[in-house]
Design a protein around this motif. Structure first.
Motif, PDB file in Angstrom:
ATOM      1  N   MET A   1      17.284 -22.386 -42.324  1.00  0.00           N
ATOM      2  CA  MET A   1      18.859 -22.377 -42.132  1.00  0.00           C
ATOM      3  C   MET A   1      19.064 -23.650 -42.112  1.00  0.00           C
ATOM      4  O   MET A   1      20.182 -24.139 -42.666  1.00  0.00           O
ATOM      5  CB  MET A   1      19.078 -21.504 -41.002  1.00  0.00           C
ATOM      6  N   SER A   2      18.579 -24.557 -41.608  1.00  0.00           N
ATOM      7  CA  SER A   2      19.090 -25.991 -41.103  1.00  0.00           C
ATOM      8  C   SER A   2      18.658 -26.794 -42.236  1.00  0.00           C
ATOM      9  O   SER A   2      19.245 -27.953 -42.612  1.00  0.00           O
ATOM     10  CB  SER A   2      18.497 -26.739 -39.886  1.00  0.00           C
ATOM     11  N   THR A   3      17.900 -26.469 -43.445  1.00  0.00           N
ATOM     12  CA  THR A   3      17.524 -27.322 -44.498  1.00  0.00           C
ATOM     13  C   THR A   3      18.386 -26.989 -45.561  1.00  0.00           C
ATOM     14  O   THR A   3      18.834 -25.890 -45.935  1.00  0.00           O
ATOM     15  CB  THR A   3      16.040 -26.962 -44.890  1.00  0.00           C
ATOM     16  N   ILE A   4      18.640 -28.218 -46.309  1.00  0.00           N
ATOM     17  CA  ILE A   4      19.717 -27.807 -47.287  1.00  0.00           C
ATOM     18  C   ILE A   4      19.074 -27.787 -48.653  1.00  0.00           C
ATOM     19  O   ILE A   4      18.125 -28.615 -48.992  1.00  0.00           O
ATOM     20  CB  ILE A   4      20.398 -29.208 -47.303  1.00  0.00           C
ATOM     21  N   ASP A   5      19.577 -26.876 -49.472  1.00  0.00           N
ATOM     22  CA  ASP A   5      18.878 -26.658 -50.712  1.00  0.00           C
ATOM     23  C   ASP A   5      19.656 -27.681 -51.710  1.00  0.00           C
ATOM     24  O   ASP A   5      20.871 -27.296 -52.269  1.00  0.00           O
ATOM     25  CB  ASP A   5      19.097 -25.171 -51.029  1.00  0.00           C
ATOM     26  N   TYR A   6      18.826 -28.370 -52.209  1.00  0.00           N
ATOM     27  CA  TYR A   6      19.557 -29.532 -53.167  1.00  0.00           C
ATOM     28  C   TYR A   6      19.123 -29.001 -54.851  1.00  0.00           C
ATOM     29  O   TYR A   6      19.496 -29.800 -55.606  1.00  0.00           O
ATOM     30  CB  TYR A   6      19.138 -30.924 -52.947  1.00  0.00           C
ATOM     31  N   SER A   7      18.389 -28.192 -54.751  1.00  0.00           N
ATOM     32  CA  SER A   7      18.010 -27.696 -56.172  1.00  0.00           C
ATOM     33  C   SER A   7      19.123 -27.057 -56.729  1.00  0.00           C
ATOM     34  O   SER A   7      19.156 -26.698 -58.001  1.00  0.00           O
ATOM     35  CB  SER A   7      16.754 -26.820 -56.205  1.00  0.00           C
ATOM     36  N   GLU A   8      20.226 -26.545 -55.998  1.00  0.00           N
ATOM     37  CA  GLU A   8      21.353 -25.961 -56.625  1.00  0.00           C
ATOM     38  C   GLU A   8      22.375 -26.946 -57.007  1.00  0.00           C
ATOM     39  O   GLU A   8      22.539 -28.044 -56.545  1.00  0.00           O
ATOM     40  CB  GLU A   8      21.901 -24.670 -55.531  1.00  0.00           C
ATOM     41  N   LYS A   9      23.430 -26.314 -57.637  1.00  0.00           N
ATOM     42  CA  LYS A   9      24.534 -27.089 -58.478  1.00  0.00           C
ATOM     43  C   LYS A   9      25.291 -27.716 -57.323  1.00  0.00           C
ATOM     44  O   LYS A   9      25.657 -28.755 -56.947  1.00  0.00           O
ATOM     45  CB  LYS A   9      25.439 -26.367 -59.181  1.00  0.00           C
ATOM     46  N   ILE A  10      25.483 -26.784 -56.154  1.00  0.00           N
ATOM     47  CA  ILE A  10      26.357 -27.249 -55.048  1.00  0.00           C
ATOM     48  C   ILE A  10      25.093 -27.123 -53.764  1.00  0.00           C
ATOM     49  O   ILE A  10      24.860 -25.991 -53.248  1.00  0.00           O
ATOM     50  CB  ILE A  10      27.469 -26.249 -54.732  1.00  0.00           C
ATOM     51  N   PRO A  11      24.910 -28.543 -53.330  1.00  0.00           N
ATOM     52  CA  PRO A  11      23.765 -28.265 -52.245  1.00  0.00           C
ATOM     53  C   PRO A  11      24.427 -27.449 -51.163  1.00  0.00           C
ATOM     54  O   PRO A  11      25.448 -27.586 -50.817  1.00  0.00           O
ATOM     55  CB  PRO A  11      23.538 -29.616 -51.904  1.00  0.00           C
ATOM     56  N   ASN A  12      23.534 -26.667 -50.214  1.00  0.00           N
ATOM     57  CA  ASN A  12      24.342 -25.950 -49.291  1.00  0.00           C
ATOM     58  C   ASN A  12      23.000 -25.317 -48.355  1.00  0.00           C
ATOM     59  O   ASN A  12      21.914 -25.237 -48.709  1.00  0.00           O
ATOM     60  CB  ASN A  12      24.817 -24.670 -49.822  1.00  0.00           C
ATOM     61  N   ASN A  13      23.259 -24.869 -47.047  1.00  0.00           N
ATOM     62  CA  ASN A  13      22.714 -24.269 -46.318  1.00  0.00           C
ATOM     63  C   ASN A  13      23.424 -22.953 -45.854  1.00  0.00           C
ATOM     64  O   ASN A  13      22.991 -22.529 -44.904  1.00  0.00           O
ATOM     65  CB  ASN A  13      22.433 -25.184 -45.025  1.00  0.00           C
ATOM     66  N   VAL A  14      24.111 -22.212 -46.815  1.00  0.00           N
ATOM     67  CA  VAL A  14      24.703 -21.122 -46.375  1.00  0.00           C
ATOM     68  C   VAL A  14      24.180 -20.052 -47.103  1.00  0.00           C
ATOM     69  O   VAL A  14      25.003 -19.057 -47.465  1.00  0.00           O
ATOM     70  CB  VAL A  14      26.038 -21.291 -46.301  1.00  0.00           C
ATOM     71  N   ASN A  15      22.882 -20.242 -48.068  1.00  0.00           N
ATOM     72  CA  ASN A  15      22.417 -19.210 -48.848  1.00  0.00           C
ATOM     73  C   ASN A  15      23.670 -18.627 -50.167  1.00  0.00           C
ATOM     74  O   ASN A  15      23.781 -17.638 -50.289  1.00  0.00           O
ATOM     75  CB  ASN A  15      22.089 -17.820 -48.179  1.00  0.00           C
ATOM     76  N   LEU A  16      24.066 -19.822 -50.551  1.00  0.00           N
ATOM     77  CA  LEU A  16      25.295 -19.528 -51.481  1.00  0.00           C
ATOM     78  C   LEU A  16      24.709 -18.646 -52.831  1.00  0.00           C
ATOM     79  O   LEU A  16      25.677 -17.959 -53.094  1.00  0.00           O
ATOM     80  CB  LEU A  16      25.706 -20.958 -51.956  1.00  0.00           C
ATOM     81  N   SER A  17      23.618 -18.911 -53.005  1.00  0.00           N
ATOM     82  CA  SER A  17      23.077 -18.032 -54.281  1.00  0.00           C
ATOM     83  C   SER A  17      23.036 -16.720 -53.934  1.00  0.00           C
ATOM     84  O   SER A  17      22.954 -15.894 -55.123  1.00  0.00           O
ATOM     85  CB  SER A  17      21.650 -18.892 -54.752  1.00  0.00           C
ATOM     86  N   GLN A  18      23.189 -16.252 -52.661  1.00  0.00           N
ATOM     87  CA  GLN A  18      23.032 -14.921 -52.566  1.00  0.00           C
ATOM     88  C   GLN A  18      24.609 -14.122 -52.805  1.00  0.00           C
ATOM     89  O   GLN A  18      24.679 -13.041 -52.691  1.00  0.00           O
ATOM     90  CB  GLN A  18      22.630 -14.553 -51.094  1.00  0.00           C
ATOM     91  N   ASP A  19      25.359 -14.839 -52.775  1.00  0.00           N
ATOM     92  CA  ASP A  19      26.835 -14.586 -53.070  1.00  0.00           C
ATOM     93  C   ASP A  19      27.431 -15.168 -54.427  1.00  0.00           C
ATOM     94  O   ASP A  19      28.089 -16.293 -54.460  1.00  0.00           O
ATOM     95  CB  ASP A  19      27.741 -14.850 -52.011  1.00  0.00           C
ATOM     96  N   ARG A  20      27.053 -14.361 -55.566  1.00  0.00           N
ATOM     97  CA  ARG A  20      27.454 -14.742 -56.761  1.00  0.00           C
ATOM     98  C   ARG A  20      28.859 -15.192 -57.057  1.00  0.00           C
ATOM     99  O   ARG A  20      29.238 -16.096 -57.671  1.00  0.00           O
ATOM    100  CB  ARG A  20      26.721 -13.877 -58.058  1.00  0.00           C
ATOM    101  N   THR A  21      29.628 -14.259 -56.532  1.00  0.00           N
ATOM    102  CA  THR A  21      31.175 -14.360 -56.901  1.00  0.00           C
ATOM    103  C   THR A  21      31.624 -15.736 -56.214  1.00  0.00           C
ATOM    104  O   THR A  21      32.410 -16.366 -56.630  1.00  0.00           O
ATOM    105  CB  THR A  21      31.943 -13.276 -56.217  1.00  0.00           C
TER     106      THR A  21
END
Ligand SMILES: [Fe+2]
Ligand SMILES: [Fe+2]
Length: 475
Positions: A1-21
């Motif tokens: 949860m606390s680690t930020i995913d920088y592989s995505e277009k928008i770096p985030n720690n909120v599991n953004l890829s799980q909510d496609r909309t």
């Protein structure tokens, strides 16, 4: 949860890829944000490599990573403080209930307004500061300006995430409008007064980051108490970034004072004319800048009596500063608080219901905090063996909001006549001549380790780097 995913277009720690909309909506906003940055971000800086810190985790230890970045490539993203699954609302009418993970329908309009108002200040300050890079007194200072700017941009992202995630179409429209308003624009200005003022020179910038970013700290602290948990968690992380902004302000003003004191001792004079001729900023001018920035900033807390403030508190949307550390009932019904008004030719105190006075409560907490740095500035003057002392003006001085708006009150709190005000205002607030003089000192210093004549070097560099480190590569 606390680690930020920088592989995505928008770096985030909120599991953004799980909510496609949501991800798609934010990815559509992203190019508009970048267009705004190109348009209104730091002028002429696009190709600079800047030694910046980037958040890589929201853990209190080691969240920052330093390295050279071109600012348009800065990884702006969405970082929330890890939540506490059992968090309870700890003030207002919903006290003891579980904190909300979604927006309660009945509080939707107020929450949206709170988030939009906070969000609007973030791009506003970037706009206010966009010309300053052209006159930076050193590479070290230029880098600090850019660090503040990219982080204010990230704070906008923080608020836009909440709008997109929790407010549907209205939220998306508000997120667009945040990129459309412009600081100081006559037709479409930023929401709050101080964020439409100019930040024309570096003394103004340091005063702004000391006083006005500190308003940010207090607003964020009050929102970090919110019963709406996503707002509490995002503002908590924003606060870790805000601390550096206030450091830039406090140390910046301190270094200006230090340099002035050196010149006063060398030349054995306190005459502003002689000091100006020597190319430093005289202490009375620094005091006038302080008076200006302090007074316009305390207006940001709003009217001294406000039924909105009472509603925001009672409904659990916005707490007090350090709400959790206070020993009262966290309901405040039947409690009273003193606000100021002018009566019989004097500034007097008046008791009002505390719930209606919560803007004033936060303003007073802010004032106590901001006096600390002024005392530290005075120690620099004292150490130099000089008798001058800086002071914050009376709370009633130069106010434009609330019961004191437009009253003629001197920095010492005396109510004065229109004639006295007009005769003395040039001693109390920066004059055109003061601003022109400060502007005349502003010239760009680009060589590593070199500093403009009007400011002392810092004691240490950024991230343990030497002061003469190459903080910006101009390419
Ligand atoms: Fe901010
Ligand atoms: Fe800030």
């Amino acid at each position: 949860m606390s680690t930020i995913d920088y592989s995505e277009k928008i770096p985030n720690n909120v599991n953004l890829s799980q909510d496609r909309t949501l991800q798609r909506a934010l990815e559509q906003w992203q190019p508009n944000y970048l267009a705004w940055w190109q348009d209104m971000g730091p002028e002429g800086s696009r190709d600079f490599d800047v030694y910046l810190r980037t958040a890589v985790s929201v853990d209190p230890s080691g969240w920052a990573q330093f390295g050279y970045v071109k600012m348009p490539d800065y990884r702006w993203g969405i970082f929330l403080h890890p939540g506490d699954a059992d968090r309870k609302i700890h003030f207002g009418d919903h006290i003891g209930e579980p904190a909300w993970q979604d927006v309660p329908g009945e509080h939707r309009a107020n929450l949206r307004r709170i988030i939009v108002t906070q969000g609007d200040t973030e791009p506003a300050s970037v706009e206010q500061q966009r010309h300053l890079g052209l006159t930076a007194p050193s590479q070290y200072d230029l880098r600090n300006l850019f660090q503040v700017n990219v982080e204010e941009g990230r704070h906008l992202w923080a608020m836009v995430y909440l709008l997109h995630r929790h407010f549907g179409r209205d939220g998306r429209e508000e997120a667009e409008a945040l990129l459309e308003r412009r600081s100081g624009d006559r037709d479409n200005p930023r929401i709050l007064g101080a964020f439409n003022e100019k930040t024309p020179d570096w003394l103004a910038f340091f005063m702004f980051t000391y006083f006005t970013d500190r308003d940010g700290k207090f607003q964020l602290c009050a929102l970090a108490e919110s019963g709406f948990d996503p707002l509490a968690r995002t503002t908590k992380f924003m606060l870790t970034e805000e601390a550096h902004h206030m450091f830039v302000g406090e140390s910046g003003v301190s270094r200006v004072i230090q340099r002035t004191c050196e010149a006063m001792k060398e030349l054995r004079t306190d005459d502003p004319g002689e000091l100006r001729a020597a190319g430093v900023i005289d202490l009375p001018t620094i005091q006038r800048y302080l008076n200006f920035h302090f007074s316009v900033t305390i207006d940001l807390f709003g009217a001294d009596q406000s039924s909105n403030a009472a509603t925001f508190y009672s409904t659990g949307l916005k707490g007090r500063y350090e709400e959790g550390k206070r020993a009262d009932d966290h309901l405040l019904k039947g409690e009273h608080y003193k606000v100021l008004e002018v009566a019989g030719g004097r500034v007097v105190e008046k008791e009002v219901p505390m719930l209606n006075a919560l803007n004033e409560v936060l303003r007073d907490d802010y004032i106590r905090d901001s006096v600390g740095g002024v005392n530290r500035w005075n120690r620099v003057i004292e150490k130099a063996g000089l008798p001058f002392r800086l002071a914050v003006p009376h709370k009633a001085f130069h106010r434009r909001i609330g019961a004191l708006a437009g009253a003629r009150i001197a920095p010492d709190g005396r109510v004065v006549s229109e004639a006295e005000w007009n005769a003395k205002v040039g001693e109390w607030l920066p004059t055109e001549a003061d601003r022109a003089f400060v502007a005349s000192l502003m010239g760009r210093v680009v060589e590593p380790g070199k500093f403009a004549n009007w400011i002392a070097p810092p004691a240490v560099g950024i991230n343990k780097q030497p002061v003469d480190f190459e903080y910006v590569r101009f390419n």
